[in-house]
Enzyme design. Structure first.
Site, PDB file in Angstrom:
ATOM      1  N   SER A 130     -87.985   4.529  82.287  1.00  0.00           N
ATOM      2  CA  SER A 130     -89.434   4.630  82.393  1.00  0.00           C
ATOM      3  C   SER A 130     -89.919   4.012  83.691  1.00  0.00           C
ATOM      4  O   SER A 130     -89.351   3.020  84.176  1.00  0.00           O
ATOM      5  CB  SER A 130     -90.046   3.879  81.215  1.00  0.00           C
ATOM      6  OG  SER A 130     -91.419   3.712  81.402  1.00  0.00           O
ATOM      7  N   TYR A 154     -90.550  -4.137  76.111  1.00  0.00           N
ATOM      8  CA  TYR A 154     -90.144  -2.724  76.172  1.00  0.00           C
ATOM      9  C   TYR A 154     -89.563  -2.400  77.551  1.00  0.00           C
ATOM     10  O   TYR A 154     -88.466  -1.841  77.678  1.00  0.00           O
ATOM     11  CB  TYR A 154     -91.343  -1.818  75.876  1.00  0.00           C
ATOM     12  CG  TYR A 154     -91.088  -0.361  76.206  1.00  0.00           C
ATOM     13  CD1 TYR A 154     -90.211   0.399  75.445  1.00  0.00           C
ATOM     14  CD2 TYR A 154     -91.712   0.257  77.296  1.00  0.00           C
ATOM     15  CE1 TYR A 154     -89.961   1.738  75.756  1.00  0.00           C
ATOM     16  CE2 TYR A 154     -91.474   1.582  77.610  1.00  0.00           C
ATOM     17  CZ  TYR A 154     -90.598   2.325  76.836  1.00  0.00           C
ATOM     18  OH  TYR A 154     -90.352   3.639  77.150  1.00  0.00           O
ATOM     19  N   LYS A 158     -85.577  -1.346  78.923  1.00  0.00           N
ATOM     20  CA  LYS A 158     -85.185  -0.182  79.740  1.00  0.00           C
ATOM     21  C   LYS A 158     -84.350  -0.643  80.937  1.00  0.00           C
ATOM     22  O   LYS A 158     -83.338  -0.017  81.287  1.00  0.00           O
ATOM     23  CB  LYS A 158     -86.435   0.573  80.213  1.00  0.00           C
ATOM     24  CG  LYS A 158     -87.154   1.309  79.079  1.00  0.00           C
ATOM     25  CD  LYS A 158     -86.305   2.437  78.519  1.00  0.00           C
ATOM     26  CE  LYS A 158     -86.906   3.120  77.328  1.00  0.00           C
ATOM     27  NZ  LYS A 158     -86.010   4.077  76.670  1.00  0.00           N
ATOM     28  N   TYR A 182     -89.111   8.205  83.792  1.00  0.00           N
ATOM     29  CA  TYR A 182     -90.241   9.106  83.563  1.00  0.00           C
ATOM     30  C   TYR A 182     -91.537   8.420  83.959  1.00  0.00           C
ATOM     31  O   TYR A 182     -91.739   7.256  83.647  1.00  0.00           O
ATOM     32  CB  TYR A 182     -90.422   9.465  82.086  1.00  0.00           C
ATOM     33  CG  TYR A 182     -89.222   9.900  81.295  1.00  0.00           C
ATOM     34  CD1 TYR A 182     -88.105  10.471  81.881  1.00  0.00           C
ATOM     35  CD2 TYR A 182     -89.246   9.758  79.914  1.00  0.00           C
ATOM     36  CE1 TYR A 182     -87.037  10.884  81.094  1.00  0.00           C
ATOM     37  CE2 TYR A 182     -88.184  10.170  79.129  1.00  0.00           C
ATOM     38  CZ  TYR A 182     -87.082  10.716  79.726  1.00  0.00           C
ATOM     39  OH  TYR A 182     -86.029  11.119  78.939  1.00  0.00           O
TER      40      TYR A 182
HETATM   41  P1  NAD Z   1     -90.365   9.633  70.265  1.00  0.00           P
HETATM   42  O1  NAD Z   1     -90.621   8.414  69.454  1.00  0.00           O
HETATM   43  O2  NAD Z   1     -91.206  10.825  70.022  1.00  0.00           O
HETATM   44  O3  NAD Z   1     -88.839  10.060  70.122  1.00  0.00           O
HETATM   45  C1  NAD Z   1     -87.814   9.147  69.897  1.00  0.00           C
HETATM   46  C2  NAD Z   1     -86.953   9.676  68.762  1.00  0.00           C
HETATM   47  O4  NAD Z   1     -85.867   8.763  68.542  1.00  0.00           O
HETATM   48  C3  NAD Z   1     -87.695   9.797  67.436  1.00  0.00           C
HETATM   49  O5  NAD Z   1     -87.475  11.085  66.896  1.00  0.00           O
HETATM   50  C4  NAD Z   1     -87.085   8.712  66.552  1.00  0.00           C
HETATM   51  O6  NAD Z   1     -87.078   9.084  65.190  1.00  0.00           O
HETATM   52  C5  NAD Z   1     -85.698   8.589  67.144  1.00  0.00           C
HETATM   53  N1  NAD Z   1     -85.060   7.283  66.974  1.00  0.00           N
HETATM   54  C6  NAD Z   1     -85.569   6.066  67.257  1.00  0.00           C
HETATM   55  N2  NAD Z   1     -84.666   5.116  67.004  1.00  0.00           N
HETATM   56  C7  NAD Z   1     -83.536   5.743  66.573  1.00  0.00           C
HETATM   57  C8  NAD Z   1     -82.260   5.309  66.170  1.00  0.00           C
HETATM   58  N3  NAD Z   1     -81.949   4.003  66.138  1.00  0.00           N
HETATM   59  N4  NAD Z   1     -81.351   6.221  65.796  1.00  0.00           N
HETATM   60  C9  NAD Z   1     -81.652   7.542  65.794  1.00  0.00           C
HETATM   61  N5  NAD Z   1     -82.867   8.028  66.167  1.00  0.00           N
HETATM   62  C10 NAD Z   1     -83.789   7.127  66.551  1.00  0.00           C
HETATM   63  O7  NAD Z   1     -90.448   9.194  71.798  1.00  0.00           O
HETATM   64  P2  NAD Z   1     -90.473  10.092  73.111  1.00  0.00           P
HETATM   65  O8  NAD Z   1     -91.837   9.996  73.703  1.00  0.00           O
HETATM   66  O9  NAD Z   1     -89.862  11.407  72.862  1.00  0.00           O
HETATM   67  O10 NAD Z   1     -89.536   9.207  74.056  1.00  0.00           O
HETATM   68  C11 NAD Z   1     -88.148   9.454  74.171  1.00  0.00           C
HETATM   69  C12 NAD Z   1     -87.542   8.391  75.073  1.00  0.00           C
HETATM   70  O11 NAD Z   1     -88.204   8.416  76.332  1.00  0.00           O
HETATM   71  C13 NAD Z   1     -87.676   6.962  74.540  1.00  0.00           C
HETATM   72  O12 NAD Z   1     -86.483   6.275  74.831  1.00  0.00           O
HETATM   73  C14 NAD Z   1     -88.822   6.401  75.354  1.00  0.00           C
HETATM   74  O13 NAD Z   1     -88.718   4.999  75.505  1.00  0.00           O
HETATM   75  C15 NAD Z   1     -88.659   7.115  76.675  1.00  0.00           C
HETATM   76  N6  NAD Z   1     -89.912   7.228  77.448  1.00  0.00           N
HETATM   77  C16 NAD Z   1     -90.996   7.827  76.869  1.00  0.00           C
HETATM   78  C17 NAD Z   1     -92.191   7.913  77.587  1.00  0.00           C
HETATM   79  C18 NAD Z   1     -93.420   8.525  76.988  1.00  0.00           C
HETATM   80  O14 NAD Z   1     -94.510   8.319  77.536  1.00  0.00           O
HETATM   81  N7  NAD Z   1     -93.329   9.300  75.923  1.00  0.00           N
HETATM   82  C19 NAD Z   1     -92.258   7.400  78.904  1.00  0.00           C
HETATM   83  C20 NAD Z   1     -91.121   6.815  79.453  1.00  0.00           C
HETATM   84  C21 NAD Z   1     -89.946   6.744  78.705  1.00  0.00           C
HETATM   85  N1  UFG Z   2    -106.350   4.849  78.797  1.00  0.00           N
HETATM   86  C1  UFG Z   2    -107.693   4.788  78.447  1.00  0.00           C
HETATM   87  N2  UFG Z   2    -108.015   4.907  77.124  1.00  0.00           N
HETATM   88  C2  UFG Z   2    -107.078   5.085  76.151  1.00  0.00           C
HETATM   89  C3  UFG Z   2    -105.705   5.148  76.524  1.00  0.00           C
HETATM   90  C4  UFG Z   2    -105.377   5.014  77.860  1.00  0.00           C
HETATM   91  O1  UFG Z   2    -108.554   4.627  79.291  1.00  0.00           O
HETATM   92  O2  UFG Z   2    -107.443   5.174  74.967  1.00  0.00           O
HETATM   93  C5  UFG Z   2    -105.986   4.738  80.222  1.00  0.00           C
HETATM   94  C6  UFG Z   2    -105.085   3.551  80.540  1.00  0.00           C
HETATM   95  O3  UFG Z   2    -105.857   2.405  80.767  1.00  0.00           O
HETATM   96  C7  UFG Z   2    -104.344   4.071  81.777  1.00  0.00           C
HETATM   97  C8  UFG Z   2    -104.229   5.567  81.538  1.00  0.00           C
HETATM   98  O4  UFG Z   2    -105.233   5.892  80.571  1.00  0.00           O
HETATM   99  O5  UFG Z   2    -105.129   3.880  82.922  1.00  0.00           O
HETATM  100  C9  UFG Z   2    -102.870   5.992  80.976  1.00  0.00           C
HETATM  101  O6  UFG Z   2    -102.574   5.210  79.824  1.00  0.00           O
HETATM  102  P1  UFG Z   2    -101.391   5.607  78.816  1.00  0.00           P
HETATM  103  O7  UFG Z   2    -101.436   4.621  77.700  1.00  0.00           O
HETATM  104  O8  UFG Z   2    -101.473   7.050  78.471  1.00  0.00           O
HETATM  105  O9  UFG Z   2    -100.078   5.431  79.704  1.00  0.00           O
HETATM  106  P2  UFG Z   2     -99.485   4.152  80.456  1.00  0.00           P
HETATM  107  O10 UFG Z   2     -99.446   4.489  81.909  1.00  0.00           O
HETATM  108  O11 UFG Z   2    -100.183   2.921  80.079  1.00  0.00           O
HETATM  109  O12 UFG Z   2     -98.011   4.053  79.854  1.00  0.00           O
HETATM  110  C10 UFG Z   2     -97.203   5.198  79.544  1.00  0.00           C
HETATM  111  C11 UFG Z   2     -96.331   4.871  78.342  1.00  0.00           C
HETATM  112  C12 UFG Z   2     -95.320   3.823  78.705  1.00  0.00           C
HETATM  113  C13 UFG Z   2     -94.521   4.281  79.881  1.00  0.00           C
HETATM  114  C14 UFG Z   2     -95.443   4.609  81.031  1.00  0.00           C
HETATM  115  C15 UFG Z   2     -94.661   5.161  82.188  1.00  0.00           C
HETATM  116  O13 UFG Z   2     -97.126   4.400  77.264  1.00  0.00           O
HETATM  117  O14 UFG Z   2     -94.437   3.616  77.627  1.00  0.00           O
HETATM  118  O15 UFG Z   2     -96.424   5.563  80.633  1.00  0.00           O
HETATM  119  O16 UFG Z   2     -93.907   6.244  81.797  1.00  0.00           O
HETATM  120  F1  UFG Z   2     -93.665   3.312  80.254  1.00  0.00           F
END
Ligand code: NAD
Ligand code: UFG
Length: 367
Positions: A130, A154, A158, A182
């Site tokens: 991330s 968190y 990572k 990401y």
């Molecule tokens: P998500 O929660 O939708 O998907 C994660 C999946 O993993 C879920 O289906 C959950 O049931 C499964 N899971 C969790 N723990 C498990 C375990 N111990 N064994 C088997 N399955 C398990 O999340 P996502 O948004 O699809 O994110 C996927 C990955 O990308 C995560 O590692 C997250 O940290 C990373 N990531 C997500 C974002 C974001 O904004 N969505 C940004 C940066 C990184």
């Molecule tokens: N925001 C609002 N109102 C809300 C939610 C968010 O104003 O209700 C604003 C936040 O302050 C920020 C922007 O929208 O300025 C984006 O916020 P998000 O919560 O959508 O995303 P973040 O950038 O805070 O974080 C996300 C994921 C993290 C990940 C990161 C980088 O939550 O887990 O992107 O990938 F690490």
């Protein structure tokens, strides 16, 4: 080298938001993905949707990555050639309250997966990292060489996972590791069949916006209007989840054909403010999204967006979808699925696995 059409890829966490979209993209590219998920943050109905979308039986195993024996059985049974490790927990705020849940599931889960891989022939892994590992960057765009400064448990998990993968690669060059940092994934598959399915109140901007637009929530709170950004609201690099999914296909292809490890940012390279997201969403949906300004959210940084040149050079990948595409597809998903995935048939655990996550289990005999 060209890859066999039947190259099998294990997707841990493949039933989740990014994993399910990557499943669809891998099928499109001719791979055979296998989902391993414990459904702790996903709904089994996504599997029916994926079947509808791809026209193929969805190969899946219910289980926990913390069960190394089970994962090893799955890897061997399907002769997986690579793993994409999505499984993990991801709520920044929750990680501050419950750090052990994060270290156990994210760091423990990776170690368990790698131990399972060691017992099989599979040595190629793509890891979901991330942009949060960079913390508050000194400048933008963020290049991969920037120092990492995680600011939450968190983010720390990572970075620890990245370090573990680097140690493994240093110890044994047979390992091929693709770390993908990401930026902000949003949007949904254009079919409207799969999308983001947050439980409870969404933490992130786009699902909150779509829930306001569909009438589930009264108004958005915009966290902060006094940042040093063009309109005072936070700036992020929003990336269409299908572009992100295709980035994973490119990463797997690169690992399996060029046998080199890499760490790359996946974003668009473009910073967009909260107010810009709101007006793009109103344009795409034809709905008004009421909002009010609220104080800054603890832990938020003013702005970040990616330098994407390395991803393009290493993977031959770049994001092609626009902010309007992201808003249109998020809206289609929300409008056609106001309650997310409907209740569907549950997936029974594998024989030998007990149903509670984190409980030690005997390796399952995969039939
Ligand atoms: P998500 O929660 O939708 O998907 C994660 C999946 O993993 C879920 O289906 C959950 O049931 C499964 N899971 C969790 N723990 C498990 C375990 N111990 N064994 C088997 N399955 C398990 O999340 P996502 O948004 O699809 O994110 C996927 C990955 O990308 C995560 O590692 C997250 O940290 C990373 N990531 C997500 C974002 C974001 O904004 N969505 C940004 C940066 C990184
Ligand atoms: N925001 C609002 N109102 C809300 C939610 C968010 O104003 O209700 C604003 C936040 O302050 C920020 C922007 O929208 O300025 C984006 O916020 P998000 O919560 O959508 O995303 P973040 O950038 O805070 O974080 C996300 C994921 C993290 C990940 C990161 C980088 O939550 O887990 O992107 O990938 F690490």
């Amino acid at each position: 080298m060209t890859l066999e059409k039947t190259t099998t890829i294990l997707l841990t966490g493949g039933a989740g938001y990014i994993g399910s979209h990557t499943f669809a993209a891998l099928i499109d590219a001719g791979y055979q993905p296998v989902i391993l998920d414990n459904f702790s943050n996903s709904h089994p109905a996504v599997l029916d949707r994926l079947q509808q979308l791809t026209g193929q039986r969805v190969v899946r195993e219910r289980g926990d990555v913390l069960h190394a024996g089970f994962v090893a059985e799955v890897l061997r049974h399907y002769a997986c050639e690579a793993v994409i490790h999505f499984a993990g927990v991801k709520a920044v705020g929750e990680s501050v309250q419950q750090p052990l849940k994060y270290y156990s599931n994210n760091v423990g889960g990776l170690v368990s997966l790698l131990q399972a891989m060691e017992t099989s022939a599979c040595r190629s892994v793509v890891f979901s990292s991330s942009a949060t590992v960079y913390g508050d960057p000194a400048s933008v765009p963020i290049h991969e060489q920037f120092p990492c400064a995680p600011e939450s448990p968190y983010a720390q998990t990572k970075l620890m996972c990245e370090d573990i993968l680097a140690s493994l690669g240093a110890a044994d060059p047979a390992w091929r590791v693709g770390v993908l940092r990401y930026f902000n994934p949003v949007g949904a598959h254009p079919s409207g069949l799969i999308g983001e399915n947050p439980r409870g109140t969404p933490n992130n901007l786009m699902p909150y916006v779509t829930q306001v637009a569909v009438g589930k929530r009264a108004r958005l709170q915009v966290f902060g209007d006094d940042y040093l950004t063009p309109d005072g609201t936070g700036v992020r690099d929003y990336l269409h989840v299908m572009d992100l999914a295709e980035g994973h296909v490119a990463a797997v292809q690169a690992l399996l054909t060029r046998h080199q490890s890499f760490t790359v940012n996946l974003g668009t390279g473009k910073g967009v403010s909260v107010l810009e997201v709101l007006s793009a969403f109103e344009r795409a949906s034809g709905r008004r999204v009421p909002f009010e300004f609220a104080p800054r959210r603890a832990g938020d940084v003013a702005q970040y967006y990616a330098d994407v040149s390395l991803a393009e050079a290493v993977l031959g990948w770049r994001a092609t979808r626009t902010l309007d595409d992201m808003c249109r597809d998020s809206w289609r998903w929300q409008q056609t699925n106001p309650e997310g995935y409907e209740a569907g048939p549950d997936i029974p655990p594998r024989p030998g696995l007990r149903s509670r996550p984190n409980e030690p289990a005997q390796p399952a005999a995969v039939a």
